[in-house]
Design a protein around this motif. Structure first.
Motif, PDB file in Angstrom:
ATOM      1  N   ALA A 164     -31.050  85.754 -38.390  1.00 54.07           N
ATOM      2  CA  ALA A 164     -30.331  85.626 -37.113  1.00 54.07           C
ATOM      3  C   ALA A 164     -29.071  84.786 -37.300  1.00 54.07           C
ATOM      4  O   ALA A 164     -28.987  83.943 -38.196  1.00 54.07           O
ATOM      5  CB  ALA A 164     -31.234  84.985 -36.064  1.00 54.07           C
ATOM      6  N   ARG A 165     -28.103  85.027 -36.436  1.00 53.60           N
ATOM      7  CA  ARG A 165     -26.840  84.291 -36.494  1.00 53.60           C
ATOM      8  C   ARG A 165     -26.419  83.854 -35.102  1.00 53.60           C
ATOM      9  O   ARG A 165     -26.813  84.449 -34.098  1.00 53.60           O
ATOM     10  CB  ARG A 165     -25.729  85.156 -37.105  1.00 53.60           C
ATOM     11  N   GLN A 166     -25.583  82.824 -35.075  1.00 56.36           N
ATOM     12  CA  GLN A 166     -24.956  82.374 -33.827  1.00 56.36           C
ATOM     13  C   GLN A 166     -23.510  82.057 -34.140  1.00 56.36           C
ATOM     14  O   GLN A 166     -23.221  81.236 -35.009  1.00 56.36           O
ATOM     15  CB  GLN A 166     -25.663  81.140 -33.277  1.00 56.36           C
ATOM     16  N   GLY A 167     -22.608  82.746 -33.449  1.00 49.81           N
ATOM     17  CA  GLY A 167     -21.192  82.571 -33.730  1.00 49.81           C
ATOM     18  C   GLY A 167     -20.852  82.904 -35.171  1.00 49.81           C
ATOM     19  O   GLY A 167     -19.938  82.313 -35.756  1.00 49.81           O
ATOM     20  N   GLY A 168     -21.584  83.850 -35.750  1.00 48.07           N
ATOM     21  CA  GLY A 168     -21.366  84.239 -37.133  1.00 48.07           C
ATOM     22  C   GLY A 168     -22.030  83.344 -38.160  1.00 48.07           C
ATOM     23  O   GLY A 168     -21.999  83.630 -39.357  1.00 48.07           O
ATOM     24  N   ARG A 169     -22.644  82.260 -37.724  1.00 45.36           N
ATOM     25  CA  ARG A 169     -23.269  81.289 -38.630  1.00 45.36           C
ATOM     26  C   ARG A 169     -24.776  81.509 -38.656  1.00 45.36           C
ATOM     27  O   ARG A 169     -25.401  81.762 -37.631  1.00 45.36           O
ATOM     28  CB  ARG A 169     -22.949  79.881 -38.141  1.00 45.36           C
TER      29      ARG A 169
END
Length: 372
Positions: A164-169
């Motif tokens: 999983a990612r958040q804001g590409g991170r």
């Protein structure tokens, strides 16, 4: 036959040769404990995430526990987390001697309600454990901001958020450490128990390696206590190395199933999953909600479909925590949603025919239940 059995058998049929080759390579190597497979998996898993260190451990529960201990958290401390999670998250906190302090969940995503963090902090608070539940990340900007303002550690529970990612991170790269489970049903699952902790802090990584190996850095010499026998097995590590190369494919397949559910069930009375802004969801489970959940599940059994509830009992309501500080809390959203949420079958090899079986039965049952 249940959907969970299908998931295991379908995956094994597709990957059998590679899995057996992995097992044979370990058995033929002469290194069965903390050998090259563990070392290579640690390097590759850290590299996949862009983290500096990965320490393989024996299961996801101990991944949380050892991460907390590596950060110096223990008896008398408070750790803020959620009650809408798998019980092992909280069992791990309790096993360090610390107390879990719960905040409620966001009504849309069922993740930690970060607006409640500041008011939950006391002089005993030492850490926040955001649980990246069902396959997507808790909003980490407010978690990090509050943690920094109060000098708190952050340990991400990533047991359900591989890839999983958040804001590409990547999930697992926001806090001081991140705990992973490789239980067979996970997005990246082993063929038995396994876990790991990611960190970009060299001091935490050193503590973790010592903690998992009796408190030793060299054989036969204990440097410090506590110490545990919590090593990732060589066979599981070698299997995980090979499956890691397929992780992005697993995630893509899960998203395709989720997209099909959304398209086929969007006009029903089910509340479908919501993805938080900036998140890339990996759909470890596809959690839906209905006010007459139990009746829906009962009627689906008549169609030979057994569905899981993730999770029917908030942790703070369980008998094992009765009389503890952790139980002395009111969490209205968590408690209400525990009566309404359930999970549709979700795994990469869930074919269109089996998806249709679920969708058709669910639409029929929902029509019946909604008309009562």
């Amino acid at each position: 036959m249940t959907m969970s059995v299908w998931a295991y058998q379908d995956e094994y049929a597709a990957e059998r040769d590679d899995i057996l080759e992995a097992v044979d390579s370990v058995f033929s190597s002469g290194r069965l404990v903390l050998g090259p497979s563990v070392e290579n998996f640690e390097t590759e898993f850290a590299g996949y995430h862009g983290a500096a260190h990965c320490v393989g451990v024996d299961n996801g529960t101990n991944a949380v526990k050892l991460a907390l201990e590596a950060l110096g958290i223990g008896a008398g401390d408070e750790v803020i987390t959620v009650s809408n999670t798998a019980a092992p998250t909280v069992v791990a906190i309790a096993s360090t001697g610390a107390t879990a302090k719960f905040v409620d969940i966001d009504p849309a995503t069922y993740l930690m309600d970060t607006t409640q963090l500041a008011s939950a902090i006391t002089e005993r608070t030492r850490c926040i454990v955001p649980v990246h539940l069902y396959g997507q990340c808790v909003p980490m900007a407010p978690v990090k901001e509050i943690a920094a303002a109060h000098g708190l550690a952050v340990v991400e529970d990533c047991a359900q958020a591989h890839g999983a990612r958040q804001g590409g991170r990547m999930a697992g790269t926001f806090g001081d450490a991140a705990a992973y489970s490789f239980y067979p049903t996970k997005v990246l699952g082993a063929y038995g128990d396994g876990g790991a902790v990611l960190t970009s802090r060299a001091d935490v990584a050193r503590n973790l390696r010592r903690l998992r190996y009796y408190g030793m850095e060299e054989r036969y010499y204990v440097e410090a206590l506590p110490g545990h026998n919590s090593r990732l097995d060589e066979v599981q590590a070698e299997i995980l190395r090979r499956k890691l190369r397929r992780l992005d494919g697993y995630v893509a397949a899960r998203r395709a199933v989720a997209d099909r559910y959304a398209e086929a069930l969007g006009d029903t009375s089910l509340v479908l999953p919501a993805t938080a802004d900036g998140n890339d969801h990996v759909y470890y489970v596809y959690v839906v909600r209905h006010p007459r959940r139990d009746l829906v599940i009962e009627r689906l059994r008549e169609h030979d479909i057994e569905l899981n509830v993730s999770y029917p009992w908030p942790v703070h309501t369980m008998a094992g925590f009765a009389g503890t500080e952790s139980a002395a809390v009111s969490l209205p959203v968590t408690e209400q949603y525990a009566k309404e949420i359930f999970s549709l079958p979700m795994y990469p090899s869930l074919g269109v025919e089996r998806q249709d079986q679920v969708i058709d039965a669910l639409r029929k049952v929902l029509d019946e239940v909604d008309s009562i």
